[in-house]
Design an enzyme around this catalytic site. Structure first.
Site, PDB file in Angstrom:
ATOM      1  CD  GLU A  68      -2.939  -1.214   0.331  1.00 56.19           C
ATOM      2  OE1 GLU A  68      -3.108  -0.190  -0.380  1.00 56.19           O
ATOM      3  OE2 GLU A  68      -3.644  -2.228   0.228  1.00 56.19           O
ATOM      4  CG  ASP A  93     -16.417  -9.817  -7.313  1.00 58.63           C
ATOM      5  OD1 ASP A  93     -17.510  -9.247  -7.135  1.00 58.63           O
ATOM      6  OD2 ASP A  93     -15.659 -10.134  -6.392  1.00 58.63           O
TER       7      ASP A  93
END
Length: 262
Positions: A68, A93
């Protein structure tokens, strides 16, 4: 997996999703390449997760380390990622995520829909899909290096094609109406013909009985129009008959029955 093999496997699903929902096929393929490392990432191999989507999927979830960013600073954390039974579930999805966003921001990724690949790459990042500040440029680079923008053209329906489809649809509807009308007319005509045949048969039966009741005689001039009309309409075959027969034919003729059968 080799690049051409990976693209060949994923592109049909991405193109179909673009046709149905407007998510650029080039973006879908580029994100799958970037997020899965051409399908070689542990997440993809273990969970068929091509896009790094977190949470619980149709086949459960797996926990994996992920990188991240806070601004320009990188750090690694463990996160729960969705697990799928096959790649197509992962693509579906991904599309749902773009269409539905999150509970707090349902439209956060809608800038992607129907956009060109450069706009879509920036929009997906601005929506918060990834924290890497270089994410848009990475996607654009992948798309241009492998010519993935060609799949966007395959997924588009041109305006002139839409017009043609509408025209064909209207023509089909008109033809269906004509077929229904013809069928109704045919039914009505069949009923009319059947009724006329019944009337002719009834008259022929009556006339045959009259012809056998009396001896034949010469055709009177006053009965000639009626007899000729009866022959022409198919009720009788010749002029032979009795006086009463000629008189009955004349009555039928003057009542207009023979003309109605004609």
């Amino acid at each position: 997996m080799k690049p051409l093999e990976f693209i060949g496997k994923l592109s049909p699903v991405a193109v179909e999703d673009m046709r149905r929902y407007g998510v650029p096929a080039s973006l879908t393929i580029a994100q799958a390449i970037l997020e899965s490392g051409w399908g070689e990432s542990s997440l993809t191999k273990q969970a068929n997760n091509l896009f790094g989507i977190k949470g619980t999927g149709p086949a459960g979830s797996v926990t994996m380390p992920t990188t991240e960013y806070r601004g320009q600073d990188r750090y690694t954390v463990n996160a729960q990622f969705r697990k799928y039974n096959a790649w197509n579930e992962s693509v579906e999805d991904h599309t749902r995520l773009i269409l539905n966003g999150t509970k707090d921001q349902p439209a956060r990724y809608h800038g992607v829909l129907g956009a060109d690949y450069k706009t879509a790459a920036t929009a997906i990042w601005k929506g918060g899909y990834a924290t890497d500040p270089k994410y848009p440029q990475k996607l654009i680079s992948i798309i241009e290096t492998y010519g993935l923008q060609q799949y966007d053209l395959q997924g588009q329906v041109k305006e002139e094609d839409v017009v043609k489809i509408e025209e064909l649809s209207n023509q089909i509807n008109k033809l269906q109406d004509q077929v229904r009308q013809l069928a109704e007319n045919q039914t009505a005509q069949s009923q009319t013909i059947a009724k006329q045949e019944t009337q002719i048969n009834q008259l022929q039966t009556i006339l045959k009985s009259l012809q056998t009741l009396h001896n034949q005689t010469t055709l009177p001039s006053w009965a000639d129009p009626a007899i000729q009309a009866a022959i022409k309409s198919g009720v009788i075959q010749d002029t032979q008959g009795s006086y009463d027969f000629y008189r009955m034919m004349t009555v039928l003729y003057r009542l207009g029955l023979l003309k109605s059968i004609k």
